[in-house]
Design a protein around this motif. Sequence first.
Motif, PDB file in Angstrom:
ATOM      1  N   LEU A 186       0.831  -1.219   0.000  1.00 14.74           N
ATOM      2  CA  LEU A 186       0.000   0.000   0.000  1.00 14.74           C
ATOM      3  C   LEU A 186       0.858   1.258   0.000  1.00 14.74           C
ATOM      4  N   THR A 187       1.945   1.216   0.803  1.00 11.69           N
ATOM      5  CA  THR A 187       2.838   2.375   0.843  1.00 11.69           C
ATOM      6  C   THR A 187       3.453   2.640  -0.523  1.00 11.69           C
ATOM      7  N   GLY A 188       3.908   1.559  -1.176  1.00 11.64           N
ATOM      8  CA  GLY A 188       4.510   1.719  -2.495  1.00 11.64           C
ATOM      9  C   GLY A 188       3.519   2.258  -3.507  1.00 11.64           C
ATOM     10  N   PHE A 189       2.269   1.832  -3.416  1.00 15.50           N
ATOM     11  CA  PHE A 189       1.233   2.324  -4.327  1.00 15.50           C
ATOM     12  C   PHE A 189       0.986   3.807  -4.110  1.00 15.50           C
ATOM     13  N   ARG A 190       0.893   4.215  -2.836  1.00 18.69           N
ATOM     14  CA  ARG A 190       0.677   5.640  -2.540  1.00 18.69           C
ATOM     15  C   ARG A 190       1.852   6.487  -3.023  1.00 18.69           C
ATOM     16  N   SER A 191       3.055   5.957  -2.852  1.00  9.48           N
ATOM     17  CA  SER A 191       4.236   6.684  -3.319  1.00  9.48           C
ATOM     18  C   SER A 191       4.202   6.856  -4.830  1.00  9.48           C
ATOM     19  N   MET A 192       3.810   5.811  -5.543  1.00  8.68           N
ATOM     20  CA  MET A 192       3.722   5.885  -6.999  1.00  8.68           C
ATOM     21  C   MET A 192       2.688   6.922  -7.439  1.00  8.68           C
ATOM     22  N   ILE A 193       1.532   6.915  -6.782  1.00  6.01           N
ATOM     23  CA  ILE A 193       0.498   7.894  -7.115  1.00  6.01           C
ATOM     24  C   ILE A 193       0.979   9.306  -6.782  1.00  6.01           C
ATOM     25  N   GLY A 194       1.671   9.444  -5.642  1.00  5.51           N
ATOM     26  CA  GLY A 194       2.205  10.752  -5.263  1.00  5.51           C
ATOM     27  C   GLY A 194       3.197  11.277  -6.281  1.00  5.51           C
ATOM     28  N   ASN A 195       4.062  10.393  -6.782  1.00  3.18           N
ATOM     29  CA  ASN A 195       5.015  10.795  -7.815  1.00  3.18           C
ATOM     30  C   ASN A 195       4.285  11.291  -9.061  1.00  3.18           C
ATOM     31  N   GLY A 196       3.222  10.590  -9.416  1.00  2.00           N
ATOM     32  CA  GLY A 196       2.455  11.001 -10.591  1.00  2.00           C
ATOM     33  C   GLY A 196       1.787  12.347 -10.399  1.00  2.00           C
ATOM     34  N   LYS A 197       1.217  12.562  -9.215  1.00  2.63           N
ATOM     35  CA  LYS A 197       0.568  13.852  -8.930  1.00  2.63           C
ATOM     36  C   LYS A 197       1.588  14.987  -8.950  1.00  2.63           C
ATOM     37  N   ASN A 198       2.751  14.731  -8.395  1.00  2.00           N
ATOM     38  CA  ASN A 198       3.790  15.754  -8.383  1.00  2.00           C
ATOM     39  C   ASN A 198       4.253  16.087  -9.797  1.00  2.00           C
ATOM     40  N   ALA A 199       4.409  15.050 -10.620  1.00  2.00           N
ATOM     41  CA  ALA A 199       4.818  15.265 -12.011  1.00  2.00           C
ATOM     42  C   ALA A 199       3.759  16.055 -12.782  1.00  2.00           C
ATOM     43  N   LEU A 200       2.491  15.753 -12.524  1.00  2.00           N
ATOM     44  CA  LEU A 200       1.416  16.517 -13.158  1.00  2.00           C
ATOM     45  C   LEU A 200       1.455  17.977 -12.715  1.00  2.00           C
ATOM     46  N   GLY A 201       1.760  18.188 -11.445  1.00  2.00           N
ATOM     47  CA  GLY A 201       1.889  19.553 -10.945  1.00  2.00           C
ATOM     48  C   GLY A 201       2.992  20.308 -11.667  1.00  2.00           C
ATOM     49  N   ASP A 202       4.119  19.623 -11.891  1.00  2.00           N
ATOM     50  CA  ASP A 202       5.217  20.264 -12.630  1.00  2.00           C
ATOM     51  C   ASP A 202       4.773  20.658 -14.033  1.00  2.00           C
ATOM     52  N   LEU A 203       4.071  19.766 -14.710  1.00  2.00           N
ATOM     53  CA  LEU A 203       3.607  20.064 -16.072  1.00  2.00           C
ATOM     54  C   LEU A 203       2.677  21.273 -16.085  1.00  2.00           C
ATOM     55  N   GLU A 204       1.779  21.336 -15.112  1.00  2.00           N
ATOM     56  CA  GLU A 204       0.856  22.467 -15.026  1.00  2.00           C
ATOM     57  C   GLU A 204       1.623  23.756 -14.731  1.00  2.00           C
ATOM     58  N   ARG A 205       2.598  23.661 -13.854  1.00  2.00           N
ATOM     59  CA  ARG A 205       3.374  24.863 -13.492  1.00  2.00           C
ATOM     60  C   ARG A 205       4.161  25.384 -14.680  1.00  2.00           C
ATOM     61  N   TYR A 206       4.827  24.491 -15.408  1.00  2.00           N
ATOM     62  CA  TYR A 206       5.610  24.933 -16.565  1.00  2.00           C
ATOM     63  C   TYR A 206       4.724  25.541 -17.650  1.00  2.00           C
ATOM     64  N   ALA A 207       3.466  25.125 -17.669  1.00  2.00           N
ATOM     65  CA  ALA A 207       2.518  25.666 -18.644  1.00  2.00           C
ATOM     66  C   ALA A 207       1.860  26.954 -18.149  1.00  2.00           C
ATOM     67  N   GLY A 208       2.196  27.373 -16.925  1.00  2.00           N
ATOM     68  CA  GLY A 208       1.625  28.599 -16.375  1.00  2.00           C
ATOM     69  C   GLY A 208       0.247  28.431 -15.769  1.00  2.00           C
ATOM     70  N   ARG A 209      -0.197  27.186 -15.597  1.00  2.00           N
ATOM     71  CA  ARG A 209      -1.497  26.933 -14.970  1.00  2.00           C
ATOM     72  C   ARG A 209      -1.281  26.698 -13.473  1.00  2.00           C
ATOM     73  N   TYR A 210      -1.014  27.794 -12.781  1.00  2.00           N
ATOM     74  CA  TYR A 210      -0.545  27.704 -11.400  1.00  2.00           C
ATOM     75  C   TYR A 210      -1.600  27.177 -10.431  1.00  2.00           C
ATOM     76  N   ARG A 211      -2.841  27.514 -10.656  1.00  2.00           N
ATOM     77  CA  ARG A 211      -3.898  27.032  -9.760  1.00  2.00           C
ATOM     78  C   ARG A 211      -4.035  25.514  -9.867  1.00  2.00           C
ATOM     79  N   ASP A 212      -4.027  25.014 -11.103  1.00  2.00           N
ATOM     80  CA  ASP A 212      -4.104  23.565 -11.295  1.00  2.00           C
ATOM     81  C   ASP A 212      -2.876  22.876 -10.708  1.00  2.00           C
ATOM     82  N   ALA A 213      -1.718  23.504 -10.876  1.00  2.00           N
ATOM     83  CA  ALA A 213      -0.489  22.932 -10.317  1.00  2.00           C
ATOM     84  C   ALA A 213      -0.586  22.832  -8.801  1.00  2.00           C
TER      85      ALA A 213
END
Length: 202
Positions: free
Chosen positions: A1-28
């Motif tokens: 379960l911990t490994g699954f949560r970590s994997m999902i967290g990594n994905g959410k963080n990566a999505l945040g980076d993509l939103e930030r680089y695109a200037g969509r700061y609220r979504d990030a």
Amino acid sequence: LTGFRSMIGNGKNALGDLERYAGRYRDAEDRYKDALRLFEAIGSGKRHTVRLNMAMNALGRGSLPRARELAQALVDELPAVDPRAVVCHGVLCAVCAHDEAWPEYDGHWKIFQPLKHENVEADIPLVFEMIGDHARARGDNERAAEAYDDALELWQSLKRDDRVANVRKALGRIGTVPHMKRRKPPKSAAPKERTRATTTNE
């Protein structure tokens, strides 16, 4: 379960980076908050990386008090040699430039600036560029040019021609060019003195 949560967290963080680089700061911000909740739930040290990303996002968004709060908290918590803490000093540099807190700025700059020799991730030249923007907005062309020069060097190493063009344009707006020597006496000082002497004689 911990490994699954970590994997999902990594994905959410990566999505945040993509939103930030695109200037969509609220979504990030939303994606980063999701990632942070997951990492905090499992006690992962990756939560510090997410908080740094949130500080960068706040800076890009113009939420400077929030950027200062997040960055300063990480500086206080992390070892001084942790690269994430060093980047936080860059965030604080930009905030201090906006606030015209130049003595504090210089302290943060001394810690952050050498990072350019160790790290060429996109966030590093981006911070240098934002520092330059805030310094230029406050009329400190010397500090702005110094930050822009470092941003330019790193963007060139990353072969980001679009960012290189942006920084060169910013340098042009403050009447300087890349890699000029700073803090030299103005060349026009001597001619002005001669002009005043001629006027007096007349």
